[in-house]
Scaffold this motif. Structure first.
Motif, PDB file in Angstrom:
ATOM      1  N   SER A 288      32.912 -35.311 115.488  1.00  0.00           N
ATOM      2  CA  SER A 288      33.881 -36.307 115.047  1.00  0.00           C
ATOM      3  C   SER A 288      34.691 -36.810 116.229  1.00  0.00           C
ATOM      4  O   SER A 288      35.078 -36.039 117.104  1.00  0.00           O
ATOM      5  N   THR A 289      34.982 -38.097 116.236  1.00  0.00           N
ATOM      6  CA  THR A 289      35.786 -38.663 117.318  1.00  0.00           C
ATOM      7  C   THR A 289      37.230 -38.186 117.249  1.00  0.00           C
ATOM      8  O   THR A 289      37.972 -38.318 118.209  1.00  0.00           O
ATOM      9  N   PHE A 290      37.638 -37.605 116.119  1.00  0.00           N
ATOM     10  CA  PHE A 290      38.999 -37.087 115.980  1.00  0.00           C
ATOM     11  C   PHE A 290      39.108 -35.636 116.426  1.00  0.00           C
ATOM     12  O   PHE A 290      40.192 -35.080 116.426  1.00  0.00           O
ATOM     13  N   SER A 291      37.999 -35.019 116.779  1.00  0.00           N
ATOM     14  CA  SER A 291      38.017 -33.644 117.281  1.00  0.00           C
ATOM     15  C   SER A 291      38.312 -33.709 118.767  1.00  0.00           C
ATOM     16  O   SER A 291      37.567 -34.313 119.522  1.00  0.00           O
ATOM     17  N   GLY A 292      39.385 -33.093 119.175  1.00  0.00           N
ATOM     18  CA  GLY A 292      39.753 -33.203 120.570  1.00  0.00           C
ATOM     19  C   GLY A 292      39.990 -31.881 121.254  1.00  0.00           C
ATOM     20  O   GLY A 292      40.081 -31.818 122.465  1.00  0.00           O
ATOM     21  N   GLY A 293      40.065 -30.809 120.493  1.00  0.00           N
ATOM     22  CA  GLY A 293      40.379 -29.518 121.070  1.00  0.00           C
ATOM     23  C   GLY A 293      39.148 -28.786 121.532  1.00  0.00           C
ATOM     24  O   GLY A 293      38.067 -29.348 121.658  1.00  0.00           O
TER      25      GLY A 293
ATOM     26  N   GLU B  44      35.975 -26.122 121.415  1.00  0.00           N
ATOM     27  CA  GLU B  44      34.862 -26.078 120.467  1.00  0.00           C
ATOM     28  C   GLU B  44      35.267 -25.487 119.122  1.00  0.00           C
ATOM     29  O   GLU B  44      34.722 -25.858 118.111  1.00  0.00           O
ATOM     30  N   GLY B  45      36.202 -24.555 119.073  1.00  0.00           N
ATOM     31  CA  GLY B  45      36.612 -23.935 117.826  1.00  0.00           C
ATOM     32  C   GLY B  45      37.378 -24.853 116.895  1.00  0.00           C
ATOM     33  O   GLY B  45      37.689 -24.483 115.781  1.00  0.00           O
ATOM     34  N   GLU B  46      37.694 -26.052 117.334  1.00  0.00           N
ATOM     35  CA  GLU B  46      38.493 -26.972 116.539  1.00  0.00           C
ATOM     36  C   GLU B  46      37.768 -28.282 116.260  1.00  0.00           C
ATOM     37  O   GLU B  46      38.400 -29.303 116.053  1.00  0.00           O
ATOM     38  N   CYS B  47      36.448 -28.276 116.248  1.00  0.00           N
ATOM     39  CA  CYS B  47      35.685 -29.507 116.091  1.00  0.00           C
ATOM     40  C   CYS B  47      35.041 -29.608 114.716  1.00  0.00           C
ATOM     41  O   CYS B  47      34.583 -28.621 114.159  1.00  0.00           O
ATOM     42  N   VAL B  48      35.000 -30.831 114.210  1.00  0.00           N
ATOM     43  CA  VAL B  48      34.307 -31.125 112.965  1.00  0.00           C
ATOM     44  C   VAL B  48      33.055 -31.920 113.322  1.00  0.00           C
ATOM     45  O   VAL B  48      33.109 -32.843 114.142  1.00  0.00           O
ATOM     46  N   TYR B  49      31.931 -31.540 112.709  1.00  0.00           N
ATOM     47  CA  TYR B  49      30.666 -32.215 112.943  1.00  0.00           C
ATOM     48  C   TYR B  49      30.175 -32.856 111.658  1.00  0.00           C
ATOM     49  O   TYR B  49      30.378 -32.328 110.569  1.00  0.00           O
ATOM     50  N   VAL B  50      29.514 -34.001 111.786  1.00  0.00           N
ATOM     51  CA  VAL B  50      29.012 -34.772 110.652  1.00  0.00           C
ATOM     52  C   VAL B  50      27.537 -35.061 110.883  1.00  0.00           C
ATOM     53  O   VAL B  50      27.118 -35.327 112.008  1.00  0.00           O
TER      54      VAL B  50
END
Length: 66
Positions: free
Chosen positions: A9-14, A16-22
């Motif tokens: 997600s382009t809103f995931s910025g932190g 790897e532990g804080e990323c959302v994938y689609v």
């Protein structure tokens, strides 16, 4: 299940532990997962995800708008 092509997600910025994938499944459903629990995958119709994003962008939720 066929292998899915996951996009961060382009809103995931932190980290790897804080990323959302689609990903889009072959049947057209949308799949979502977090990088810290990649084996937990949520599925939704494109319309469901669109409604969720619309409501999130509308601001704080005081009461359901569904």
């Amino acid at each position: 299940m066929d292998e899915l092509t996951w996009q961060k997600s382009t809103f995931s910025g932190g980290p790897e532990g804080e990323c959302v994938y689609v990903a889009t499944a072959p049947d057209g459903t949308i799949r979502l997962r977090e990088s810290d629990t990649p084996d937990v995958i949520l599925a939704t119709a494109p319309e469901g995800l669109a409604a969720l994003l619309h409501n999130l962008k509308a601001g704080p939720v005081d009461s359901p708008r569904f």
